[in-house]
Design a protein around this motif. Structure first.
Motif, short mmCIF file in Angstrom:
data_model
loop_
_atom_site.label_atom_id
_atom_site.label_comp_id
_atom_site.label_asym_id
_atom_site.label_seq_id
_atom_site.Cartn_x
_atom_site.Cartn_y
_atom_site.Cartn_z
N GLY A 68 0.82 -1.20 0.00
CA GLY A 68 0.00 0.00 0.00
C GLY A 68 0.85 1.26 0.00
N ASN A 70 1.54 4.90 1.53
CA ASN A 70 1.31 5.74 2.71
C ASN A 70 1.98 7.09 2.47
N ASP A 80 -3.81 11.90 8.84
CA ASP A 80 -3.83 10.79 7.90
C ASP A 80 -4.58 11.21 6.65
N GLN A 84 -6.59 5.85 0.04
CA GLN A 84 -5.67 4.71 0.07
C GLN A 84 -5.38 4.28 -1.37
N LYS A 86 -3.27 1.17 -3.49
CA LYS A 86 -2.50 -0.06 -3.42
C LYS A 86 -2.44 -0.71 -4.79
N SER A 95 -9.01 4.15 -3.18
CA SER A 95 -10.16 4.21 -2.27
C SER A 95 -10.17 5.56 -1.57
#
Length: 278
Positions: A68, A70, A80, A84, A86, A95
């Motif tokens: 993934g 980050n 955060d 996301q 990946k 996502s």
């Protein structure tokens, strides 16, 4: 032969007559769709992967995305990031949960499967094609923009409400807690609107855009109908030509037989006459 041609014509015309209205029905469904799927290009493992989030450009590779992506490990702004990214089966999966200032969900994307709130007081409009998506909120602002490009590239833009503020990601910059002027003037749309009239049409035209399924179905329907309209009368034309040819052949053979019979009779008559004279 004639039966096969006529049968093919009838089947083609029937399929075409079915597919054309089905294609228009499919087009209407695409226009009204509030759910869909992004289809990213396959990653070339021999080339680097470029992820652009506003003005942030990150160059990585398949190993860097194996567990993934980050972004906070690269640029830490104290929160955060709401999305996301990946890699799976050599394709990027994206996502995000897009919310407004009232914490109402405007749109969600879960591993490229997207859904938009069916309420124009929250989500004013959306436009999409197979590799890009944009959602416009009630203030007519693009709150999420995502484009999968070939050559291992992904662009993400939009207006993201995070735990301690707002992040604005435009084509050339990323601003934390932007001013109203920044929000209103910095994020140009990537699609043309309204989507009902410009479904799938991007502001910057793309040479690799895939036609929507409805367009392909309609085109196939038109081709099959035209083929059927040609083949059916052509089959009957073949039948008529064969009938006429057969009739002509029979008349020819009958005439030949009559000529041979007449000649034979004439020969017999001549022979009898010669015998009498002898």
């Amino acid at each position: 032969m004639k039966a096969i041609v006529i049968l093919l014509g009838v089947v083609s015309a029937a399929m075409g007559v079915y597919l054309i209205p089905y294609g228009f029905q499919l087009a209407d469904m695409e226009t009204r769709a509030m759910k869909g799927e992004l289809l990213p290009f396959e990653i070339d493992p021999q080339k680097p992967i470029e992820i652009q989030i506003g003005g942030i450009h990150v160059i990585t590779d398949m190993n860097g995305l194996s567990e993934g992506f980050n972004l906070r490990q690269i640029i830490d702004l104290g929160f955060d990031y709401p999305f996301q990214i990946k890699l799976k089966d050599r394709k990027l999966l994206f996502s995000v949960d897009i919310r407004n200032a009232n914490n109402e969900t405007i749109a969600t994307i879960a591993e490229n499967q997207w859904g938009v709130k069916n309420d124009n007081t929250i989500a004013h409009d959306r436009n999409y094609n197979s590799y890009a998506l944009e959602v416009i909120d009630s203030h007519l602002l693009p709150v999420i923009q995502i484009i999968f490009n070939p050559e291992n590239k992904l662009y993400v833009g939009g207006l993201f409400y995070v735990s301690n503020g707002i992040m604005l990601a435009t084509n050339d910059t990323t601003i934390f807690n932007p001013s109203p002027a920044d929000i209103n003037g910095s994020l140009p749309r990537i699609f043309n609107y309204p989507s009902e009239q410009h479904l799938g049409e991007m502001v910057v035209k793309s040479t690799y855009q895939v036609s929507r399924a409805s367009s392909q179905v309609i085109i196939i329907g038109v081709i099959l109908t035209a083929l059927g309209v040609f083949l059916v009368p052509y089959g009957f034309t073949i039948s008529e030509k064969r009938r006429r040819h057969g009739k002509s052949q029979r008349q020819y053979h009958k005439g030949e037989q009559q000529n041979r019979t007449q000649k034979c009779n004439e020969d017999k008559s001549t022979t009898k006459t010669q015998r009498r004279k002898s």
